[in-house]
Design a protein around this motif. Structure first.
Motif, PDB file in Angstrom:
ATOM      1  N   HIS A  17      -4.723   0.249  11.186  1.00  0.00           N
ATOM      2  CA  HIS A  17      -5.845  -0.257  11.685  1.00  0.00           C
ATOM      3  C   HIS A  17      -6.482  -0.524  12.241  1.00  0.00           C
ATOM      4  O   HIS A  17      -6.744  -1.330  13.349  1.00  0.00           O
ATOM      5  N   HIS A  19      -0.217   4.615   8.602  1.00  0.00           N
ATOM      6  CA  HIS A  19      -0.887   4.068   7.695  1.00  0.00           C
ATOM      7  C   HIS A  19      -1.739   2.913   8.429  1.00  0.00           C
ATOM      8  O   HIS A  19      -0.536   2.267   8.924  1.00  0.00           O
ATOM      9  N   HIS A  53     -11.579  -0.575   6.896  1.00  0.00           N
ATOM     10  CA  HIS A  53     -10.136  -0.893   6.863  1.00  0.00           C
ATOM     11  C   HIS A  53      -8.974   0.072   8.131  1.00  0.00           C
ATOM     12  O   HIS A  53      -7.776  -1.200   8.576  1.00  0.00           O
ATOM     13  N   LEU A  63      -7.488  -2.589  -0.380  1.00  0.00           N
ATOM     14  CA  LEU A  63      -6.763  -2.919  -0.118  1.00  0.00           C
ATOM     15  C   LEU A  63      -6.394  -1.072  -1.391  1.00  0.00           C
ATOM     16  O   LEU A  63      -7.139  -1.454  -2.203  1.00  0.00           O
ATOM     17  N   GLU A  81       1.237  -1.713   0.046  1.00  0.00           N
ATOM     18  CA  GLU A  81       0.133  -0.079  -0.589  1.00  0.00           C
ATOM     19  C   GLU A  81       0.295   1.407   0.248  1.00  0.00           C
ATOM     20  O   GLU A  81       0.235   2.287   0.570  1.00  0.00           O
TER      21      GLU A  81
HETATM   22 ZN   LIG Z   1      -3.832  -1.207   5.245  1.00  0.00          ZN
END
Ligand SMILES: [Zn+2]
Length: 228
Positions: A96, A94, A157, A132, A75
């Protein structure tokens, strides 16, 4: 310590913090722009808990890998295209974060109801598309959704948090998740009393006009991973 070495070390520390605080497990990634460039430090395909200075990669905003052994997290386009769109952004988390996922799932977004969440007074947009972010086009769409904000949710996500430096991006990612957890509890208990714009501005000035509070939070959270 050389500036780049310092940046690498802070990126490793931030990676360990977001893991230690439960925002990621095997997946998720933190990156840092190499100052004054369109390149950034980025981890390989490993848990943030396992990131070390010697396994960092260098990528550019076009998605090219310029240095480092191993392949980048798939990603990487999230980071590449946010750095392209936002010259002010020096670091991206980033994550989760579970509470952020839950808030996004009920058609809500983060709405400040406690002091640290005033960092998000400009809003936390939600990227609605599930899946994704593995192409430039999706990276551009994510960056467009983020706009000029500090944070966004990715429905189903996680979240992206953009900061003026690694410390701020990391601490704000923690505070975003803290805000999401409190919001869920408040929503379960009744009708939350969110901050109004004047309240958000006042607290924002108190917490973010100077770096003291973020640095104090960083000092605390980094002490918890000091042995890693
Ligand atoms: Zn991710």
């Amino acid at each position: 310590m050389h500036d780049l070495e310092h940046l690498e070390q802070e990126l490793v520390t931030a990676s360990h913090i977001v893991h230690q605080q439960g925002l990621v497990n095997a997946f998720g990634h933190v990156s840092a722009r190499i100052p004054g460039t369109e390149t950034f430090l980025f981890p390989p395909r490993r848990s943030p808990a396992l990131i070390r200075v010697d396994n960092l990669l260098v990528l550019d905003v076009e998605g090219n890998q310029l240095a480092g052994e191993g392949r980048p997290n798939t990603e990487f386009w999230i980071h590449a295209r946010i750095y392209k769109a936002r010259p002010d952004v020096q670091a991206v988390c980033h994550v989760h974060s579970p509470n952020c996922v839950a808030v996004g799932s009920v058609g809500e977004t983060i709405r400040p109801l406690h002091h640290p969440a005033s960092a998000f007074k400009d809003g936390v947009p939600v990227f609605d598309r599930i899946g994704l972010i593995r192409t430039r086009e999706l990276g551009d769409a994510v960056a467009k959704t983020l706009g000029a904000c500090r944070a966004m949710l990715l429905r189903g996500h996680g979240a992206n948090v953009a900061g003026e430096d690694i410390r701020r991006a990391c601490v704000l990612a923690l505070w975003l998740e803290e805000a999401a957890g409190l919001q869920l509890r408040a929503m379960a208990a009744g009708q939350p009393r969110y901050f109004d714009p004047e309240e958000m501005e006042r607290v924002h000035d108190q917490l973010f006009a100077e770096p003291g509070p973020v640095n104090r939070a960083w000092e605390y959270f980094s002490s918890l991973v000091a042995e890693c």
